[in-house]
Design a protein around this motif. Structure first.
Motif, mmCIF file in Angstrom:
data_model
loop_
_atom_site.group_PDB
_atom_site.id
_atom_site.type_symbol
_atom_site.label_atom_id
_atom_site.label_comp_id
_atom_site.label_asym_id
_atom_site.label_seq_id
_atom_site.Cartn_x
_atom_site.Cartn_y
_atom_site.Cartn_z
ATOM 1 N N ALA A 68 -5.194 -7.654 -1.366
ATOM 2 C CA ALA A 68 -3.823 -7.382 -0.914
ATOM 3 C C ALA A 68 -2.957 -6.885 -2.073
ATOM 4 C CB ALA A 68 -3.212 -8.646 -0.307
ATOM 5 N N THR A 69 -3.149 -7.489 -3.246
ATOM 6 C CA THR A 69 -2.402 -7.089 -4.440
ATOM 7 C C THR A 69 -2.637 -5.628 -4.780
ATOM 8 O OG1 THR A 69 -2.457 -9.314 -5.396
ATOM 9 C CG2 THR A 69 -2.149 -7.476 -6.933
ATOM 10 N N LEU A 70 -3.900 -5.247 -4.840
ATOM 11 C CA LEU A 70 -4.245 -3.887 -5.263
ATOM 12 C C LEU A 70 -3.828 -2.837 -4.239
ATOM 13 C CD1 LEU A 70 -7.739 -4.649 -6.823
ATOM 14 C CD2 LEU A 70 -5.697 -3.850 -8.045
ATOM 15 N N ILE A 71 -4.002 -3.137 -2.958
ATOM 16 C CA ILE A 71 -3.591 -2.174 -1.927
ATOM 17 C C ILE A 71 -2.084 -1.938 -1.993
ATOM 18 C CG2 ILE A 71 -3.368 -1.784 0.556
ATOM 19 C CD1 ILE A 71 -6.059 -3.193 0.916
ATOM 20 N N ALA A 72 -1.319 -3.016 -2.147
ATOM 21 C CA ALA A 72 0.142 -2.885 -2.224
ATOM 22 C C ALA A 72 0.556 -2.076 -3.454
ATOM 23 C CB ALA A 72 0.788 -4.269 -2.261
ATOM 24 N N ALA A 73 -0.040 -2.378 -4.602
ATOM 25 C CA ALA A 73 0.313 -1.671 -5.836
ATOM 26 C C ALA A 73 -0.059 -0.196 -5.753
ATOM 27 C CB ALA A 73 -0.388 -2.329 -7.031
ATOM 28 N N ILE A 74 -1.204 0.102 -5.156
ATOM 29 C CA ILE A 74 -1.636 1.495 -5.003
ATOM 30 C C ILE A 74 -0.676 2.255 -4.091
ATOM 31 C CG2 ILE A 74 -3.414 2.955 -3.944
ATOM 32 C CD1 ILE A 74 -5.489 0.959 -5.066
ATOM 33 N N ILE A 75 -0.295 1.643 -2.983
ATOM 34 C CA ILE A 75 0.624 2.301 -2.041
ATOM 35 C C ILE A 75 1.948 2.639 -2.731
ATOM 36 C CG2 ILE A 75 2.065 1.946 0.013
ATOM 37 C CD1 ILE A 75 -0.287 0.345 1.217
ATOM 38 N N TRP A 76 2.518 1.671 -3.451
ATOM 39 C CA TRP A 76 3.799 1.912 -4.107
ATOM 40 C C TRP A 76 3.675 2.981 -5.194
ATOM 41 C CZ3 TRP A 76 8.571 1.675 -2.978
ATOM 42 C CH2 TRP A 76 9.560 1.720 -3.950
#
Length: 329
Positions: free
Chosen positions: A86-94
């Protein structure tokens, strides 16, 4: 908690994807000033930045350990892999959103905010090490302020030293010196930013039971360094344009002052094992240099838009990671 090799492989893929995106998202940090002043041709600048990023990424691990162990204890999380995803997906999206908009936001802020948000939703507030989180956030907040001040001081000193010299002669000399400072800036970027992906991968290895401590394996160092170097080789032209031309008209002496100021802040943070934003450091140093040159020369409207993004990145990334965790896990 044992985790399937597939899930662990997926986390490693996401972490390296984040590192790759970080590379092209933050290429501007190292080369925007040297490209805008024509000290370096764009292709040459990118190749140099990629090479120095790679070297810098291999040389330190203190920031990786700080990222992986200061916000939460990976050994105490039963669902640590889910939290990392969840952390990595959110950071990638932003990162992709701000890259598309040409806004030099912080990959570091995105990752820290997303990890805190995912831990908060996925494990509860008791699993967040608030002292460690606050220490990291303080470093992220104070480093751009320090970079601004150093940039202002360095530019003021250079103005005083070269006040009676021909601007053409001065800029010709500093155009050559910018090659060195751009290389230094790229190196320091690698020493700090690449370690964030290393820390997340090591965090995943610990929480999955594959490692017992936050010591970063050699293959993780090489993988993260390579991924960031490849991302850097792609380049982030939208952000390069913002950094190099839209804040104020940068001349070689200004670019030199900004690069040396930002590199000193980033490398000092690396030696202190503090994750900082290279984006914030170089942008703030450019603002400081521009203010020393002539306060009215800075396009404060553009600067204000960038600063707003700085403030909203951590909370937005935290909320985004929490929502992603809630939906998928």
């Amino acid at each position: 908690m044992e985790t399937s090799l597939f899930m662990l492989g997926f986390v490693i893929f996401l972490a390296l994807a984040f590192d790759f995106i970080n590379g092209f998202h933050d290429t501007a940090n190292a080369i925007a000033t040297s490209v805008s002043t024509r000290a370096l041709k764009p292709r040459t600048a990118i190749i140099m930045a990629a090479s120095m990023n790679f070297v810098g990424a291999l040389m330190f691990t203190g920031v990786a350990k700080k990222i992986g162990g200061s916000i939460t204890d990976p050994t105490l999380l039963d669902n640590g892999i889910d939290i990392v995803i969840a952390t990595l997906i959110a950071a990638i999206i932003w990162n992709l959103v701000t890259w598309w908009l040409g806004i030099p936001s912080s990959s570091s802020h995105a990752l820290i905010g997303a990890l805190a948000g995912a831990v908060y939703v996925g494990a509860g507030t008791d699993h967040i090490k608030w002292s460690g989180f606050i220490e990291i956030v303080e470093g992220l907040i104070f480093s751009p302020l320090i970079a601004f001040v150093i940039g202002y001081i360095v530019m003021t000193i250079l103005k005083w030293i070269f006040a009676k010299r021909s601007p053409h002669t001065v800029n010709k000399g500093f155009r050559s010196m910018q090659i060195i400072t751009a290389a230094l800036q790229s190196f320091t970027h690698g020493t700090n930013d690449a370690q964030k992906a290393m820390g997340i991968i090591t965090f995943a290895l610990v929480t999955s039971g594959r490692l017992e401590t936050m010591e970063v394996p050699l293959w993780v160092k090489i993988a993260a360094a390579t991924s960031m170097a490849l991302g850097t080789s792609i380049g982030g032209w939208k952000i390069i344009k913002t950094m190099g031309t839209k804040i104020f008209k940068i001349e070689p002496i200004n670019g030199f002052a900004a690069d040396i100021s930002a590199a000193s802040v980033i490398f000092t943070a690396t030696l202190m094992h503090l994750p900082v934003s290279s984006t914030h450091a170089i942008t703030s140093s450019i603002l400081g240099v521009g203010s020393a040159k002539r306060f009215s020369a800075v396009k404060w409207g553009v600067a204000g838009r960038i600063i707003v993004t700085w403030f909203i990145t951590i909370p937005i990334s935290a909320v985004l990671a929490g929502v992603i965790f809630t939906i998928f896990f």
